[in-house]
Every structure is written in structure tokens, then in C-alpha cells.
Enzyme design. Structure first.
Site, PDB file in Angstrom:
ATOM      1  N   HIS A   1     -28.434 -16.864  30.951  1.00 31.72           N
ATOM      2  CA  HIS A   1     -27.101 -17.333  30.602  1.00 31.72           C
ATOM      3  C   HIS A   1     -27.186 -18.330  29.444  1.00 31.72           C
ATOM      4  O   HIS A   1     -28.265 -18.749  29.028  1.00 31.72           O
ATOM      5  CB  HIS A   1     -26.433 -17.972  31.817  1.00 31.72           C
ATOM      6  CG  HIS A   1     -26.042 -16.979  32.861  1.00 31.72           C
ATOM      7  ND1 HIS A   1     -26.775 -16.773  34.009  1.00 31.72           N
ATOM      8  CD2 HIS A   1     -25.001 -16.115  32.935  1.00 31.72           C
ATOM      9  CE1 HIS A   1     -26.203 -15.839  34.752  1.00 31.72           C
ATOM     10  NE2 HIS A   1     -25.125 -15.419  34.115  1.00 31.72           N
TER      11      HIS A   1
ATOM     12  N   TYR B   1     -20.282  -6.147  36.947  1.00 30.19           N
ATOM     13  CA  TYR B   1     -20.643  -7.263  37.821  1.00 30.19           C
ATOM     14  C   TYR B   1     -19.397  -7.860  38.461  1.00 30.19           C
ATOM     15  O   TYR B   1     -19.362  -8.152  39.668  1.00 30.19           O
ATOM     16  CB  TYR B   1     -21.388  -8.325  37.021  1.00 30.19           C
ATOM     17  CG  TYR B   1     -21.815  -9.532  37.817  1.00 30.19           C
ATOM     18  CD1 TYR B   1     -22.897  -9.472  38.687  1.00 30.19           C
ATOM     19  CD2 TYR B   1     -21.148 -10.750  37.680  1.00 30.19           C
ATOM     20  CE1 TYR B   1     -23.300 -10.584  39.409  1.00 30.19           C
ATOM     21  CE2 TYR B   1     -21.545 -11.864  38.391  1.00 30.19           C
ATOM     22  CZ  TYR B   1     -22.618 -11.779  39.253  1.00 30.19           C
ATOM     23  OH  TYR B   1     -23.008 -12.885  39.974  1.00 30.19           O
TER      24      TYR B   1
ATOM     25  N   SER C   1     -18.249 -15.173  41.372  1.00 28.60           N
ATOM     26  CA  SER C   1     -18.425 -15.625  39.995  1.00 28.60           C
ATOM     27  C   SER C   1     -17.061 -15.715  39.334  1.00 28.60           C
ATOM     28  O   SER C   1     -16.168 -14.921  39.626  1.00 28.60           O
ATOM     29  CB  SER C   1     -19.305 -14.642  39.228  1.00 28.60           C
ATOM     30  OG  SER C   1     -19.224 -14.867  37.840  1.00 28.60           O
ATOM     31  N   SER C   2     -16.919 -16.664  38.424  1.00 28.68           N
ATOM     32  CA  SER C   2     -15.625 -16.819  37.758  1.00 28.68           C
ATOM     33  C   SER C   2     -15.291 -15.652  36.842  1.00 28.68           C
ATOM     34  O   SER C   2     -14.150 -15.539  36.374  1.00 28.68           O
ATOM     35  CB  SER C   2     -15.604 -18.132  36.960  1.00 28.68           C
ATOM     36  OG  SER C   2     -16.662 -18.157  36.020  1.00 28.68           O
ATOM     37  N   CYS C   3     -16.253 -14.752  36.605  1.00 32.85           N
ATOM     38  CA  CYS C   3     -15.952 -13.582  35.770  1.00 32.85           C
ATOM     39  C   CYS C   3     -15.059 -12.581  36.494  1.00 32.85           C
ATOM     40  O   CYS C   3     -14.647 -11.576  35.903  1.00 32.85           O
ATOM     41  CB  CYS C   3     -17.234 -12.901  35.323  1.00 32.85           C
ATOM     42  SG  CYS C   3     -18.153 -12.072  36.629  1.00 32.85           S
TER      43      CYS C   3
ATOM     44  N   LYS D   1     -18.253  -8.169  42.495  1.00 36.33           N
ATOM     45  CA  LYS D   1     -17.908  -9.437  43.146  1.00 36.33           C
ATOM     46  C   LYS D   1     -16.500  -9.388  43.745  1.00 36.33           C
ATOM     47  O   LYS D   1     -16.253  -9.940  44.824  1.00 36.33           O
ATOM     48  CB  LYS D   1     -18.030 -10.588  42.145  1.00 36.33           C
ATOM     49  CG  LYS D   1     -19.468 -10.948  41.808  1.00 36.33           C
ATOM     50  CD  LYS D   1     -20.217 -11.404  43.043  1.00 36.33           C
ATOM     51  CE  LYS D   1     -21.627 -11.846  42.747  1.00 36.33           C
ATOM     52  NZ  LYS D   1     -22.349 -12.314  43.947  1.00 36.33           N
TER      53      LYS D   1
END
Length: 324
Positions: free
Chosen positions: A180, A137, A108-110, A141
Site C-alpha cells: 500500500h 476486493y 475495508s473502506s474500499c 468485502k
């Protein structure tokens, strides 16, 4: 990818996993393994190892994860960290034990720092503090990325990590408590239109900027990388373009046909101010997104479980959707 091939897709009932199954199912020479949660509990290490040992897939796509929006990430921090760590560790180590050489881990880009330069390059990973609202989260990842890198270095595996931007499309989650931003806006605008409301509420200030990728484009990019035999460092997957949350909300209103006004709830968090991925590495590998945002939102809306049309083409509320 070599054919014929046996391919395991985890999380196949979710938005990303189902898109991968659709994309892979287009090839008659591919056997797709897509176990349900009832058939394979990914939190159960023994069950995961046994499944992989029995089926010995040629390729594994890890699309399974515990996911949610800002509120869910903030409220269930321990669950997001613990469950995602278990899922990825069980699958990556289990694949290794089963002799699987090719695996793709979807992150995920987070994972990137909250305030890193824009657009975000892959090398910005671990260069600054994470966004606090989804830190557990993101840490899970990042651990998955490092697991893949470590198995490659120690055992010579070809375990690739890809970092999708914000996704939307068929089989998205429209539960307003933990969805989201884009599916939440679709559901809110749809319901507001049907009720005849004058306004609908959007969390935050509307100023943050986000990038959105139609999920079938993501699936195509993942298969493209596997077929090309890519085994290098992590790859961002996105469109390379972003919009403000206000612009997104206005586009959603237009697609849904809601004629009222937007009200921004500034008491709710904005999250990261901007998050746009640098996709130059992906483009150098021969792939670019093809679905425009408005067209993708229209497709997502028409695939939503609450969307229905009467014979007169009027949109109505599908009451079979469980209330949220």
C-alpha cells in the site's frame, strides 16, 4: 468481553491480526488462538469447520484476507475476489456451525462508492459504482458484510462488521510490487536516502487525499466494540482526518531523513480522489484514535524489517530483507 474467554484471531501473522493479538494478550484471562497458515488453511472449508468445531472459541476476529495495493488489485483480480470470498464464507459459516455467537468481520473502506460524498457515512454502502482498480476486493468485502447481516437476521447471531480506513504499522508489507501507499513510500524514501539519490518517485499526481490509522489503534477500537457488546450495523474505524499524498510523502521524507525531491509519476493511477471516513458512529460509542500520523509513521519506520541503527545512531540498510 466475558472472562475467561477463548478468542480466535485469523490472519494473526499479518499487520492487523498481530495488532489484535498484542491488544488481546494484555489480558491474562484471555486465551488467544492464532493459528498459522500451515496450521490452518482458511481456503480449506473442511479444515476450517473442523478447527472451529474442535476449539469452539467464544469470539472470532476475521482479520485474514488477501490484500495488496493498486497494482496487485489490478493484476490479480480473480485471486482477490475468489480467495477473499472463500476465507470469509468458510469462517462465518463455520463459526455459526460451531455455535459461535460473537464475531467481528474486518472489511475495508474500499467497499464504498468511488465518488460518494465526503466524509463517507456507513449508509453510503451500495449507493454507487466502486473504484474499478480494486472492485473485486471490494465486492468480496461487501459479501462478507452481507453474510454477517444475514446470519444475524436468520439465526440471531451477533456478527459485527467494521470498516477500517487505510492502515499502517508493525508487520506491514513493504514489497514494492504489491504494498500500500504508506509502506511503499517509507521503503522508497529509506532506500533513496541510503543510495544518496536526489529524488524519489511517488505514483500518481500527489493530489488524492487519504486517511491513515495506526494499526494498534484499530485493534483497540475492535476490542472496545466487542467489550461494549456492540451488535449494531457496520462501523467505520478511522481518525476522521486526511492528508494529500504529497503531504504524506513529505512527512515520510521528514521522518526518514531524506533530503531530496519528490517526483510524481503521472502515468500511474491515482485511484479514488478522496477517501475520508465519517467516524461519528464510532465516537458515539466511546472511542477515538490516539496516535498522531507523524508519530505513527515514526513507530512504523522503526519497526520495519529494513530499518536498523549502528552504535553511532546512523540508519543503515538491513540486508536481511529479501530484495523486491
Amino acid at each position: 468481553m466475558d472472562t475467561p474467554s477463548k478468542i480466535l484471531v485469523t490472519g494473526a501473522r499479518g499487520m492487523v491480526g498481530s495488532a489484535l493479538v498484542r491488544r488481546l494478550g494484555a489480558s491474562a484471562s484471555v486465551q488467544v488462538l492464532a493459528p498459522t497458515r500451515a496450521e490452518l488453511d482458511l481456503l480449506d472449508q473442511r479444515a476450517v469447520f473442523a478447527y472451529l468445531a474442535e476449539h469452539r472459541p467464544d469470539y472470532v476476529f476475521i482479520a485474514a484476507a488477501k490484500v495488496g495495493g493498486i497494482q496487485a488489485n489490478n493484476q490479480y483480480r480473480a485471486d482477490f475476489l475468489y480467495q477473499n470470498l472463500l476465507i470469509e464464507a468458510n469462517l462465518i459459516h463455520g463459526a455459526h456451525l460451531a455455535g459461535v455467537q460473537r464475531l467481528m468481520f474486518l472489511g475495508s473502506s474500499c467497499i464504498y462508492p468511488r465518488d460518494c460524498p465526503q466524509p463517507i457515512k456507513e449508509e453510503y454502502l451500495l449507493t454507487g459504482p466502486l473504484e474499478p482498480t480494486n472492485e473485486p476486493y471490494a465486492i468480496a468485502k461487501i459479501a462478507g458484510i452481507k453474510l454477517c447481516e444475514s446470519y444475524n437476521r436468520q439465526y440471531g447471531r451477533q456478527y459485527v462488521s467494521v470498516m477500517p480506513t487505510n492502515l499502517y504499522g508493525p508487520n506491514d508489507n513493504y514489497d514494492l510490487a504489491n504494498s500500500h501507499v504508506l509502506p511503499a513510500l517509507l521503503r522508497k524514501a529509506h532506500d533513496a536516502r541510503l543510495r544518496g539519490d536526489a529524488t524519489y518517485t511517488v505514483w500518481g499526481s500527489g493530489r488524492p487525499m487519504r486517511e491513515f490509522l495506526y494499526v494498534d489503534d484499530l485493534a483497540d477500537a475492535c476490542v472496545h466494540l466487542m467489550e461494549a457488546g456492540y451488535d449494531g450495523p457496520l462501523v467505520n474505524i478511522g481518525t476522521g482526518e486526511d492528508v494529500t499524498i504529497r503531504e504524506l510523502a513529505e512527512t515520510v521524507m521528514n521522518v526518514v531523513g531524506f533530503q531530496g525531491d519528490i517526483v510524481f509519476d503521472a502515468s500511474k493511477p491515482d485511484g479514488t480522489p478522496r477517501k475520508l471516513l465519517d467516524v461519528s458512529r464510532l465516537r458515539s460509542l466511546g472511542w477515538a484514535a490516539s496516535t498522531q500520523l507523524r508519530a505513527g509513521i515514526r513507530q512504523a519506520y522503526e519497526a520495519a524489517p529494513f530499518y536498523a541503527r549502528r552504535a553511532d545512531n546512523e540508519v543503515v540498510l538491513n540486508t536481511t530483507l529479501e530484495p523486491t
